[in-house]
Design a protein around this motif. Structure first.
Motif, PDB file in Angstrom:
ATOM      1  N   GLU A   1      25.807   8.615 -38.080  1.00 42.96           N
ATOM      2  CA  GLU A   1      27.250   8.834 -37.069  1.00 42.96           C
ATOM      3  C   GLU A   1      26.973   9.505 -36.026  1.00 42.96           C
ATOM      4  OE1 GLU A   1      30.723   8.096 -36.532  1.00 42.96           O
ATOM      5  OE2 GLU A   1      30.025   7.375 -38.821  1.00 42.96           O
TER       6      GLU A   1
ATOM      7  N   ARG B   1      28.164   5.672 -28.079  1.00 42.60           N
ATOM      8  CA  ARG B   1      29.643   5.424 -27.363  1.00 42.60           C
ATOM      9  C   ARG B   1      29.893   5.984 -26.119  1.00 42.60           C
ATOM     10  NH1 ARG B   1      31.591   6.242 -32.782  1.00 42.60           N
ATOM     11  NH2 ARG B   1      32.221   3.908 -33.777  1.00 42.60           N
TER      12      ARG B   1
ATOM     13  N   VAL C   1      28.486  -1.282 -32.591  1.00 42.46           N
ATOM     14  CA  VAL C   1      28.196   0.205 -32.933  1.00 42.46           C
ATOM     15  C   VAL C   1      28.497   0.441 -34.280  1.00 42.46           C
ATOM     16  CG1 VAL C   1      28.988   2.350 -32.412  1.00 42.46           C
ATOM     17  CG2 VAL C   1      28.841   1.070 -30.680  1.00 42.46           C
ATOM     18  N   GLU C   2      29.491  -0.194 -34.951  1.00 41.86           N
ATOM     19  CA  GLU C   2      30.136   0.298 -36.159  1.00 41.86           C
ATOM     20  C   GLU C   2      29.239  -0.556 -37.444  1.00 41.86           C
ATOM     21  OE1 GLU C   2      31.750   2.764 -37.699  1.00 41.86           O
ATOM     22  OE2 GLU C   2      32.236   3.447 -35.797  1.00 41.86           O
ATOM     23  N   LYS C   3      28.530  -1.744 -36.856  1.00 42.74           N
ATOM     24  CA  LYS C   3      27.978  -2.916 -37.631  1.00 42.74           C
ATOM     25  C   LYS C   3      26.624  -2.356 -38.239  1.00 42.74           C
ATOM     26  CE  LYS C   3      30.159  -6.892 -35.738  1.00 42.74           C
ATOM     27  NZ  LYS C   3      29.943  -7.993 -34.708  1.00 42.74           N
TER      28      LYS C   3
ATOM     29  N   ASP D   1      22.867   9.693 -43.400  1.00 44.19           N
ATOM     30  CA  ASP D   1      24.411   9.220 -42.826  1.00 44.19           C
ATOM     31  C   ASP D   1      24.820   9.983 -41.991  1.00 44.19           C
ATOM     32  OD1 ASP D   1      24.212   6.983 -44.882  1.00 44.19           O
ATOM     33  OD2 ASP D   1      25.734   8.003 -46.063  1.00 44.19           O
TER      34      ASP D   1
ATOM     35  N   ARG E   1      25.930   6.925 -33.553  1.00 48.55           N
ATOM     36  CA  ARG E   1      26.963   6.275 -32.799  1.00 48.55           C
ATOM     37  C   ARG E   1      27.862   6.744 -31.828  1.00 48.55           C
ATOM     38  NH1 ARG E   1      28.165   4.875 -38.853  1.00 48.55           N
ATOM     39  NH2 ARG E   1      27.329   2.697 -39.253  1.00 48.55           N
TER      40      ARG E   1
ATOM     41  N   ASP F   1      23.853  -0.081 -39.722  1.00 42.71           N
ATOM     42  CA  ASP F   1      23.956   1.187 -40.588  1.00 42.71           C
ATOM     43  C   ASP F   1      22.302   1.218 -41.309  1.00 42.71           C
ATOM     44  OD1 ASP F   1      23.362  -0.980 -42.424  1.00 42.71           O
ATOM     45  OD2 ASP F   1      25.647  -1.176 -43.270  1.00 42.71           O
TER      46      ASP F   1
ATOM     47  N   ASP G   1      31.119  -3.609 -29.758  1.00 47.41           N
ATOM     48  CA  ASP G   1      31.743  -4.219 -31.059  1.00 47.41           C
ATOM     49  C   ASP G   1      30.496  -3.954 -32.211  1.00 47.41           C
ATOM     50  OD1 ASP G   1      33.728  -4.981 -29.641  1.00 47.41           O
ATOM     51  OD2 ASP G   1      32.922  -7.172 -29.251  1.00 47.41           O
TER      52      ASP G   1
END
Length: 486
Positions: free
Chosen positions: A174, A181, A222-224, A170, A177, A226, A220
């Protein structure tokens, strides 16, 4: 002064002794008069390596029982470059959120089942003088290591672990990510617009399919992305039949042995199974498609167009005699840049001209470029064609002096076609390109709809319809615009 004179006398005696010895040898009084083509008495007979000229540069390919291909190229030296290439990239994300390949590139060589962190991997490679890297393109993901030849077993074991056993923790996701960005922000702030324009021209040429999909992860998404989504994607695309283990600078038998040891019966961390949701779409270019057999003529045409920035030191090999220099940059001082680019893929391709100028002269700049496109379909001069072919062959051979470049060439060709064309074969294909080939591929290209991408102040930018009309005309001129008031 005395010391200096003494040294001079010593050197003089040595010199005279050398001359005397040479005279004795040449006169035959000191040694027997023997022909240099005859074996010398008492000297062992030399044994020479009998290797055919093409055999030593032949690419050897073996397919393992699980479908994985092993390809190697001999290149003498203490170091080798070995890597795994996967038929996976942004073009395969049709059924997934765009950006997975971008994430996997950033996550490469992080913690694995065997190594607790990226630092452990780097320390292991340092023992063999090694470095590692991962690069993704629109159609390929490449994990590569350069290290000492004697560390081959460790290198292949590490590659297998990095590709098939990543932990994808995880905290690593992170951190990725954050890195993505930052890269997206940097992309939009760069003074050089080429990477952004390349993205835009692909999006315009292949709207919503294959190589037109974003190579960089959209903000949009980036958070999706996993661990679960990554495993689902990897299960579909990271399978042996879509991989090539390529190596340069090692014996083929050694590489095959390591592949059998570390890549034959290995169960990936996402679980074994039949790949599902594999996208096999062919790139769809609206209005036309560039086929594989036209790759070489387009490469020659791209070299003939050449170009570059308005400021250059010139000199041999800088392309000062290419069309975009002679016809554009040398004649129109206000143009900042005019460069030809050739993007080639397994099933399609793009020939682009990237140009930049002051916003007030955008319309004139576009017309100059459309005229150059129209002139591509004209008759190519014999001298400029030969110069372009010679420059392309020179560039090819110079690039293939580098071990990492040979590795990438071997891996990509074997991944795409199952075999590799050797440099002398490519040079023969380039030499066989004629003026009629250039005219044929240019004429066919101009029949398709153009793809246009533009950045900056575009108030003077002609409409797409006007650009299309110019590329359909005989002289490449834009339709005239008349205004009653200025």
């Amino acid at each position: 002064m005395a010391t200096h004179m003494s040294k001079c006398r010593t050197w003089s005696r040595v010199q005279r002794f050398g001359i005397a010895a040479y005279r004795r040898y040449s006169s035959g009084s000191g040694y027997p008069n023997v022909s240099l083509s005859s074996p010398l008495p008492g000297i062992p007979k030399p044994v020479f390596a009998a290797v055919d000229g093409h055999e030593q540069c032949e690419t050897k390919i073996t397919t393992l029982e699980n479908g994985l291909k092993v390809a190697s190229q001999n290149k003498f030296g203490q170091f080798c470059t070995v890597g795994i290439l996967v038929n996976s990239g942004s073009r395969h994300e049709t059924k997934y959120p765009s950006g997975i390949a971008h994430f996997l590139e950033k996550l490469a060589f992080s913690s694995t089942a065997q190594y607790g962190s990226k630092d452990e991997i780097l320390l292991t490679l340092e023992k063999h003088g090694g470095i590692c890297d991962c690069q993704t393109s629109r159609d390929t993901t490449m994990y590569a290591v350069s290290a000492e030849v004697k560390g081959l077993d460790t290198v292949v074991s590490l590659l297998s672990d990095a590709v098939l056993q990543p932990r994808l923790l995880d905290e690593e996701i992170e951190m990725t990510r954050m890195a993505v960005r930052f890269e997206l922000e940097d992309l939009n702030m760069r003074p050089d617009p080429e990477p952004l324009l390349t993205e835009m021209i692909h999006a315009a040429a292949y709207r919503g399919n294959t190589v037109g999909l974003p190579r960089f992860c959209p903000v949009d998404n980036v958070e999706k992305i996993d661990k679960t989504l990554l495993h689902t994607y990897l299960r579909s695309y990271y399978c042996p039949e879509r991989m090539v283990l390529a190596g340069v600078g090692i014996e083929h038998e050694q590489l095959v042995a390591c592949a059998r040891k570390y890549l034959l019966d290995v169960k990936p961390v996402w679980g074994a199974g039949t790949p599902a949701n594999v996208d096999l779409s062919v790139a769809q270019y609206t209005g036309g498609m560039v086929k594989e057999d036209e790759f070489i003529p387009f490469a020659v045409l791209n070299m003939m167009m050449g170009g570059g920035g308005s400021f250059s030191a010139g000199g041999p090999g800088k392309g000062m005699f290419t069309r975009l220099y002679l016809n554009v940059l040398n004649r129109h001082h206000w143009m900042y840049n005019a460069t030809s680019y050739h993007h080639s893929y397994e099933d399609s391709g793009l020939l682009c001209i990237h140009a930049s100028a002051d916003p007030r002269q955008v319309r004139e700049m576009v017309e100059i470029i459309t005229r150059e496109f129209i002139q591509m379909a004209g008759t190519a001069g014999e001298m400029e064609l030969e110069r372009a072919k010679t420059q392309l062959k020179s560039m090819l051979m110079m690039n293939l002096e580098s071990r990492p470049v040979i590795f990438e060439d071997v891996g990509r060709q074997v991944l795409a076609t199952g075999k590799r064309k050797l440099p002398h074969q490519l040079c023969d294909l380039i030499s066989n390109v004629t003026g009629s080939d250039i005219k044929r591929v240019s004429t066919k290209m101009l029949r398709s709809k153009p793809a246009v991408a533009a950045l900056g102040d575009l108030r003077q930018m002609p409409s797409y319809e006007h650009i299309q009309a110019a590329l359909s005309s005989k002289d490449g001129r834009l339709p005239r615009m008349y205004r009653l008031f200025r």
